[in-house]
Design an enzyme around this catalytic site. Sequence first.
Site, PDB file in Angstrom:
ATOM      1  N   GLU A  50       0.894  -1.308  -0.113  1.00 39.91           N
ATOM      2  CA  GLU A  50      -0.164  -0.022   0.001  1.00 39.91           C
ATOM      3  C   GLU A  50       0.804   1.159  -0.012  1.00 39.91           C
ATOM      4  O   GLU A  50       0.432   2.314  -0.381  1.00 39.91           O
ATOM      5  CB  GLU A  50      -0.818   0.101   1.301  1.00 39.91           C
ATOM      6  CG  GLU A  50      -2.123  -1.083   1.211  1.00 39.91           C
ATOM      7  CD  GLU A  50      -1.703  -2.397   1.432  1.00 39.91           C
ATOM      8  OE1 GLU A  50      -0.492  -2.542   1.902  1.00 39.91           O
ATOM      9  OE2 GLU A  50      -2.505  -3.347   1.669  1.00 39.91           O
ATOM     10  N   PHE A 112     -11.970  -6.984  13.753  1.00 41.30           N
ATOM     11  CA  PHE A 112     -10.862  -7.507  13.191  1.00 41.30           C
ATOM     12  C   PHE A 112     -10.424  -6.500  12.004  1.00 41.30           C
ATOM     13  O   PHE A 112     -11.342  -5.854  11.281  1.00 41.30           O
ATOM     14  CB  PHE A 112     -11.116  -8.780  12.540  1.00 41.30           C
ATOM     15  CG  PHE A 112     -10.266  -9.309  11.368  1.00 41.30           C
ATOM     16  CD1 PHE A 112      -8.918  -9.515  11.943  1.00 41.30           C
ATOM     17  CD2 PHE A 112     -10.433  -9.345   9.912  1.00 41.30           C
ATOM     18  CE1 PHE A 112      -7.805 -10.220  10.916  1.00 41.30           C
ATOM     19  CE2 PHE A 112      -9.601  -9.756   9.228  1.00 41.30           C
ATOM     20  CZ  PHE A 112      -8.134 -10.092   9.646  1.00 41.30           C
ATOM     21  N   GLN A 113      -8.956  -6.286  11.821  1.00 43.17           N
ATOM     22  CA  GLN A 113      -8.615  -4.989  10.967  1.00 43.17           C
ATOM     23  C   GLN A 113      -9.273  -3.866  11.176  1.00 43.17           C
ATOM     24  O   GLN A 113      -9.461  -3.096  10.111  1.00 43.17           O
ATOM     25  CB  GLN A 113      -8.849  -5.702   9.400  1.00 43.17           C
ATOM     26  CG  GLN A 113      -7.968  -6.999   9.329  1.00 43.17           C
ATOM     27  CD  GLN A 113      -7.751  -7.205   7.880  1.00 43.17           C
ATOM     28  OE1 GLN A 113      -8.551  -6.934   7.043  1.00 43.17           O
ATOM     29  NE2 GLN A 113      -6.463  -7.669   7.285  1.00 43.17           N
ATOM     30  N   LYS A 162     -17.456  -0.665   5.555  1.00 47.79           N
ATOM     31  CA  LYS A 162     -17.867  -1.461   4.461  1.00 47.79           C
ATOM     32  C   LYS A 162     -19.297  -1.546   4.112  1.00 47.79           C
ATOM     33  O   LYS A 162     -19.582  -1.736   3.165  1.00 47.79           O
ATOM     34  CB  LYS A 162     -17.210  -2.936   5.204  1.00 47.79           C
ATOM     35  CG  LYS A 162     -17.505  -4.010   4.054  1.00 47.79           C
ATOM     36  CD  LYS A 162     -17.150  -5.427   4.456  1.00 47.79           C
ATOM     37  CE  LYS A 162     -17.220  -6.398   3.441  1.00 47.79           C
ATOM     38  NZ  LYS A 162     -16.529  -7.613   3.606  1.00 47.79           N
ATOM     39  N   MET A 479      24.745   8.139   2.134  1.00 47.88           N
ATOM     40  CA  MET A 479      24.393   9.511   3.176  1.00 47.88           C
ATOM     41  C   MET A 479      24.488   9.377   4.437  1.00 47.88           C
ATOM     42  O   MET A 479      25.195  10.172   5.221  1.00 47.88           O
ATOM     43  CB  MET A 479      22.907   9.864   2.653  1.00 47.88           C
ATOM     44  CG  MET A 479      22.831  11.254   3.247  1.00 47.88           C
ATOM     45  SD  MET A 479      23.843  12.571   2.342  1.00 47.88           S
ATOM     46  CE  MET A 479      23.058  12.963   0.978  1.00 47.88           C
TER      47      MET A 479
HETATM   48  C1  LIG Z   1      12.394   5.297   5.299  1.00 46.40           C
HETATM   49  C2  LIG Z   1      13.574   6.003   5.612  1.00 46.40           C
HETATM   50  N1  LIG Z   1      14.393   5.208   6.575  1.00 46.40           N
HETATM   51  C3  LIG Z   1      15.704   5.947   6.699  1.00 46.40           C
HETATM   52  C4  LIG Z   1      15.913   7.111   6.342  1.00 46.40           C
HETATM   53  C5  LIG Z   1      17.407   7.683   6.806  1.00 46.40           C
HETATM   54  N2  LIG Z   1      18.441   7.543   5.492  1.00 46.40           N
HETATM   55  C6  LIG Z   1      18.626   8.624   4.695  1.00 46.40           C
HETATM   56  S1  LIG Z   1      19.503   8.516   3.472  1.00 46.40           S
HETATM   57  C7  LIG Z   1      19.851   6.540   3.951  1.00 46.40           C
HETATM   58  C8  LIG Z   1      20.808   5.813   3.136  1.00 46.40           C
HETATM   59  C9  LIG Z   1      20.375   5.657   1.901  1.00 46.40           C
HETATM   60  O1  LIG Z   1      21.187   4.667   1.310  1.00 46.40           O
HETATM   61  P1  LIG Z   1      21.276   4.284  -0.282  1.00 46.40           P
HETATM   62  O2  LIG Z   1      19.730   4.143  -0.745  1.00 46.40           O
HETATM   63  O3  LIG Z   1      22.135   3.003  -0.283  1.00 46.40           O
HETATM   64  O4  LIG Z   1      21.734   5.662  -0.918  1.00 46.40           O
HETATM   65  P2  LIG Z   1      23.108   6.400  -1.038  1.00 46.40           P
HETATM   66  O5  LIG Z   1      23.227   7.077   0.000  1.00 46.40           O
HETATM   67  O6  LIG Z   1      23.957   5.196  -0.695  1.00 46.40           O
HETATM   68  O7  LIG Z   1      23.250   6.786  -2.333  1.00 46.40           O
HETATM   69  C10 LIG Z   1      19.060   6.519   5.159  1.00 46.40           C
HETATM   70  C11 LIG Z   1      19.164   5.181   5.985  1.00 46.40           C
HETATM   71  C12 LIG Z   1      15.515   7.394   5.304  1.00 46.40           C
HETATM   72  N3  LIG Z   1      15.472   8.597   4.794  1.00 46.40           N
HETATM   73  N4  LIG Z   1      14.077   7.075   5.052  1.00 46.40           N
END
Ligand SMILES: Cc1ncc(C[n+]2csc(CCOP(=O)(O)OP(=O)(O)O)c2C)c(N)n1
Lengths: 566, 160
Positions: A50, A112-113, A162, A479
């Site tokens: 979703e 439920f749900q 529903k 990052m």
């Molecule tokens: C749902 C979610 N969880 C955690 C984060 C924190 N976060 C930001 S960038 C990142 C790492 C992303 O890694 P990747 O997809 O390999 O991209 P890269 O930076 O290596 O290009 C994280 C964990 C986020 N932005 N969104």
Amino acid sequence: MQMTGAEIFVECLKREGVEVIFGYPGGAVLPIYDAIFQQSHFKHILVRHEQAALHAANGYARVSGKCGVSLVTSGPGATNAITGLADSNADSIPNVCFTGQVPLPMIGTDAFQEADIVGITRSATKHNFLVKNVEDLALIIRQAFHIATTGRPGSVVVDIPKDLGFAKCDFVWPEEVNMRSYQPKTSGHAGQIKKAVRAMLKAKRPMLYSGGGIMNARGSAALLKTLAHQLNAPVTNTLMGLGGIPFDDKHFVGMLGMHGTYEANMAVSHCDLLVSIGARFDDRVTGRLNAFAPDAKVIHIDVDPTSISKNVDADLPIVGDVGIVLQQILDELSHQGGVPDLEALKLWWQQIDEWRAKDSLGFEQSEEGPIKPQTVIRKVHEITKGNAIVTTDVGQHQMWAAQHYGFKEPHKFLTSGGLGTMGYGLPAAVGAAMAAPNEPIVVFTGDASIQMCIQELATAYQYRQKIVVVLLNNAYMGMVRQWQEMFHESRFSHSYFDSLPDFAKLAEAYGGVGITADTLDELDKALEVAFGSQESFVFIDVAVAKEENVFPMVPAGAALNEMVLA
Amino acid sequence: MRHTITILVENEFGVLTRIAGLFSARGYNIETLNVAPTLDETVSRLTLVTHGDDKIIEQIKKQLNKLIPVIKVEDISHMVHLERGMLMLKVIDAGDLLKAAKAAGAKIIDHESGNYFIAEFTGAPEEVDAFLASVDAEYIIEASRTGPVGMRRGSKGFVV
Ligand SMILES: Cc1ncc(C[n+]2csc(CCOP(=O)(O)OP(=O)(O)O)c2C)c(N)n1
Ligand SMILES: [Mg+2]
């Protein structure tokens, strides 16, 4: 005419001009799914989670200019959708989500749900409704679309028990929606427009700063360009605003903020007039607030009054639709017939060109590799001639895409700016492909992000979407790793994956074409395959330099002019 | 600074949660909140007392206006306006407490001689404070107090 709630749902969507919805069935929405089965007014795209339905509807909305629509079941279906609701709301994307609810008599019994979706989504949406009478359904659907698409757009939930799907009543289509409590302002105050134009003509170091508002006001990008040219003023875009002015327009100085260009950030720091157009002075844009644009008079144009003077005090607020206000400004400009201060502007541009000469986005790519992530983005720009619809996930690859792809037009760059949602990119591309089936669509993603919604490869395959997924695989949450390196003395706590799947094989398993590229040569070949005549999606797993950092960078809490160049 | 804000909203289910939720989500404080339907039963009127500097109050007003069912918002603090709140006080009936309460302007709405009485006091918030302070706390059994409702002076009305 008597209709069931489920039939009313279909009829209302038809009348709202809905052509495609994204959804996932379940018990509470079975009556509605039954009605969908028996109609041919709109398509239903079956996603695999979703959250993805919401992101797909978001991508569809951004490209088509229409409202995104999704349908999910009660309880877990609806709670899965929350990230997508919050994401669309943060980025001001019109997105209406219909959630099933347990039958009215069972609400409040921990059935439920059952989940209190109106309660849970209150702060993740622009507005939400629980439908309590089938007679109210048509009006509520009409209001939901109205609220989602006008003013500052956002997400709206309509929770439908529903039993209302089966309940019958006379169908009455409300021709107009008129809500006394919701009357968004569209045109700007004439007196303020006059003052703004006077300030623009007087400015010695003007700067235009535009954001996602330009995307929401369809057609306003052309007005922005005209204004920039008439004032001979530099333009910077936020992440959400990229494509607001063509990347190769000489007035464009690049993105501003944390990973903006040196010239954009220096220009903002030194301008004497800052005109914010559909942007909201996000902390990733402003850096340390008390050092932001210290010499500037600030004109702030925004459709949302709460955005004005929230973070940065506006000297001249103008509440209104960005497109209408820009047109008012252009009209006033020709009416006043003035010319900007050409002498001062010459000096201003000399200064900007000096900053530009630093080439803050420059990087070195050696022939023998490793492949620099920036190179990949630039190569994709070349092979798509800068015409692709680009979606991203969140992380370093997102910033490199923003910095290096180069957008010619609005509505081509789809990224999660406000919420920063990993997992956005692939489903957003699925949505974009429904809006623009014949345009090249590229997902720039990371090895961590892609795994948050990778199941949508199945959706892309089912609908034979020719999406190209380009994975900048650095085997890190890049990052996170970068911040740990810079601010936590290189303690790489849980930001490394030593168990990444073979993505090419995984892509093949989902029915697409999977390619691994370890060298520049392999990358070129893979891109040729991907943008050749493929019948399915193509997934390119590119091994990029693992420890490359995104520069330039304004460290959190620093001022824009204290940016680190490399 | 203390601010008194009057609000007209659609009288529909969940409005109060939206307002309370806005304050908790954005970290604004609510000192008191009073709600009731108006003569036009599709509309409810709220009086909300909050604290904040000018910038925060400005945001509060804008954020309230942004809520879809909110029809009108007015900060009446800087206008010539009236505020009235009510207190019900249950007191041990001893000494001349009852006489004193009456003398201070309270209405006695329940009384069991030698046991307890309930005084009703209406007035501006400071007056209610003063009345409450005038009663020896040792003898107070319970107190129930409303937040103030407010209205501007002058012939102009705050209506839809
Ligand atoms: C749902 C979610 N969880 C955690 C984060 C924190 N976060 C930001 S960038 C990142 C790492 C992303 O890694 P990747 O997809 O390999 O991209 P890269 O930076 O290596 O290009 C994280 C964990 C986020 N932005 N969104
Ligand atoms: Mg990575």
